[in-house]
Design an enzyme around this catalytic site. Structure first.
Site, PDB file in Angstrom:
ATOM      1  N   ASN A  10       0.900  -1.137   0.245  1.00 30.21           N
ATOM      2  CA  ASN A  10       0.023  -0.132   0.120  1.00 30.21           C
ATOM      3  C   ASN A  10       0.791   1.215   0.044  1.00 30.21           C
ATOM      4  OD1 ASN A  10      -1.828   1.918   0.715  1.00 30.21           O
ATOM      5  ND2 ASN A  10      -2.310   1.638   2.575  1.00 30.21           N
ATOM      6  N   LYS A  12       0.009   4.315  -0.288  1.00 33.90           N
ATOM      7  CA  LYS A  12      -0.671   5.632   0.467  1.00 33.90           C
ATOM      8  C   LYS A  12      -0.377   6.619  -0.418  1.00 33.90           C
ATOM      9  CE  LYS A  12       0.136   2.867   4.859  1.00 33.90           C
ATOM     10  NZ  LYS A  12       0.225   3.015   6.353  1.00 33.90           N
ATOM     11  N   HIS A  93      -9.204   1.545   5.679  1.00 36.91           N
ATOM     12  CA  HIS A  93      -7.682   1.585   6.146  1.00 36.91           C
ATOM     13  C   HIS A  93      -7.837   2.581   7.383  1.00 36.91           C
ATOM     14  CE1 HIS A  93      -3.594   2.475   6.883  1.00 36.91           C
ATOM     15  NE2 HIS A  93      -3.382   1.395   6.229  1.00 36.91           N
ATOM     16  N   GLU A  95      -6.300   4.853   8.572  1.00 34.68           N
ATOM     17  CA  GLU A  95      -5.804   6.114   8.093  1.00 34.68           C
ATOM     18  C   GLU A  95      -7.235   6.955   7.712  1.00 34.68           C
ATOM     19  OE1 GLU A  95      -2.428   5.445   5.954  1.00 34.68           O
ATOM     20  OE2 GLU A  95      -1.281   4.806   7.609  1.00 34.68           O
ATOM     21  N   GLU A 163      -4.549  -4.671  11.110  1.00 39.08           N
ATOM     22  CA  GLU A 163      -3.502  -3.753  11.340  1.00 39.08           C
ATOM     23  C   GLU A 163      -3.684  -3.087  12.642  1.00 39.08           C
ATOM     24  OE1 GLU A 163      -1.933  -2.583   7.021  1.00 39.08           O
ATOM     25  OE2 GLU A 163      -3.384  -1.126   7.752  1.00 39.08           O
ATOM     26  N   GLY A 169       3.548   2.040  10.609  1.00 43.53           N
ATOM     27  CA  GLY A 169       4.636   3.332  10.478  1.00 43.53           C
ATOM     28  C   GLY A 169       5.469   3.487  11.621  1.00 43.53           C
ATOM     29  N   SER A 208       4.290  -2.199  10.187  1.00 40.40           N
ATOM     30  CA  SER A 208       5.717  -2.363  10.216  1.00 40.40           C
ATOM     31  C   SER A 208       6.365  -3.746  10.037  1.00 40.40           C
ATOM     32  CB  SER A 208       6.079  -2.094  11.690  1.00 40.40           C
ATOM     33  OG  SER A 208       5.878  -0.862  12.178  1.00 40.40           O
TER      34      SER A 208
HETATM   35  O1  LIG Z   1      -1.236  -0.406   4.656  1.00 38.32           O
HETATM   36  C1  LIG Z   1      -0.384  -0.879   5.233  1.00 38.32           C
HETATM   37  C2  LIG Z   1      -0.129  -0.488   6.542  1.00 38.32           C
HETATM   38  O2  LIG Z   1      -0.734   0.519   7.194  1.00 38.32           O
HETATM   39  C3  LIG Z   1       1.287  -0.783   7.171  1.00 38.32           C
HETATM   40  O3  LIG Z   1       2.061   0.130   7.081  1.00 38.32           O
HETATM   41  P1  LIG Z   1       3.508   0.047   7.574  1.00 38.32           P
HETATM   42  O4  LIG Z   1       4.009  -1.123   6.909  1.00 38.32           O
HETATM   43  O5  LIG Z   1       4.339   1.369   6.930  1.00 38.32           O
HETATM   44  O6  LIG Z   1       3.571   0.151   8.906  1.00 38.32           O
END
Ligand SMILES: O=C[C@H](O)COP(=O)(O)O
Length: 248
Positions: A10, A12, A93, A95, A163, A169, A208
């Site tokens: 993803n 983002k 998601h 976010e 998640e 992150g 992560s």
């Molecule tokens: O969509 C992916 C997740 O929010 C994980 O993000 P991350 O791998 O940067 O922690």
């Protein structure tokens, strides 16, 4: 039932046309690791170009609107994204649940809209740190799943991504025992919601995940893949995760 591992990147709000070469590099690694299913969800602006440049590689969307069309400035319908070449969409998601105050009912409607437009859906669920500290993580996540769960769900088009919000992150990853406990609870809830066929719905872990921890996370029972953010942006970082998934 053991499911084939599924790794989705993803991106983002990252990626201009210059980064299309990274998608090409990732698609090439995926093609060499047929033991796993791999995809990338770039920003919507890159979907069409990414699909054209990488035939056969699974490009998805990061979100879709629940309505077919209408006065929703700045939004994209599932049919628009499907027409651009996306074959699946992430919905719900954390976010977006936080930034856009998306409700479970909207997430459910988005998953149904994705399916109606001919796309698969990845529904995200997860608890905050406060909720985990309060001992409520499993209750929060399973209720979120039930309320976000689409009608006519089938493993043919539905994937769940767990998640933990506090792991996204941050470089922090839950204990594998906690991941196992949560994925087992999600599996049980899927059986309750769907009955037959629920064991074929893949449950991804996200938060992560990287080349250093992917093998361990992917070995946890009921972890059928990963939803990867930061470590999916380059082939150098994403490649080792794809390798771990193919070997799992
Ligand atoms: O969509 C992916 C997740 O929010 C994980 O993000 P991350 O791998 O940067 O922690």
């Amino acid at each position: 039932m053991a499911n084939r591992k599924y790794i989705v990147g993803n991106w983002k709000m990252n990626g201009l046309r210059a980064q299309l070469s990274d998608i090409a590099d990732i698609a090439a690694i995926a093609a060499n690791h047929e033991g796993a299913d791999v995809g990338i969800c770039p920003p919507a602006t890159l979907i069409s170009a990414a699909v054209q440049a990488n035939p056969g590689f699974a490009i998805g969307a990061q979100d879709c609107h629940f309505a077919e069309n209408g006065a929703h400035t700045g939004c994209l319908s599932a049919a628009m994204l499907r027409e651009a070449g996306a074959t699946y969409s992430i919905v719900g998601h954390s976010e977006r649940r936080a930034d856009q105050q998306e409700s479970d009912a909207e997430v459910k409607a988005k998953a149904e809209a994705a399916h109606a437009a001919g796309m698969d859906a990845i529904i995200c669920v997860g608890e905050t740190e406060e909720e985990r500290d309060a001992g409520q993580a499993i209750e929060i996540v399973t209720v979120q799943l039930a309320r976000s769960f689409p009608a006519d769900a089938s493993a043919d088009w539905l994937t769940i991504a767990y998640e933990p919000v506090w792991a996204i992150g941050t470089g922090r990853v839950p204990e594998t025992s906690d991941v196992a406990e949560m994925h087992a609870a999600i599996r049980d809830k899927l059986e309750e919601l769907m009955g037959q066929g629920s064991d074929s719905v893949r449950i991804l872990y996200g938060g992560s995940m990287n080349g250093g921890n992917a093998s361990e996370l992917l070995a946890v029972p009921n972890v059928d893949g990963g939803l990867v953010g930061g470590a999916s942006l380059t082939a150098a970082k994403f490649g080792p995760i794809i390798e771990a998934a193919a070997a799992a």
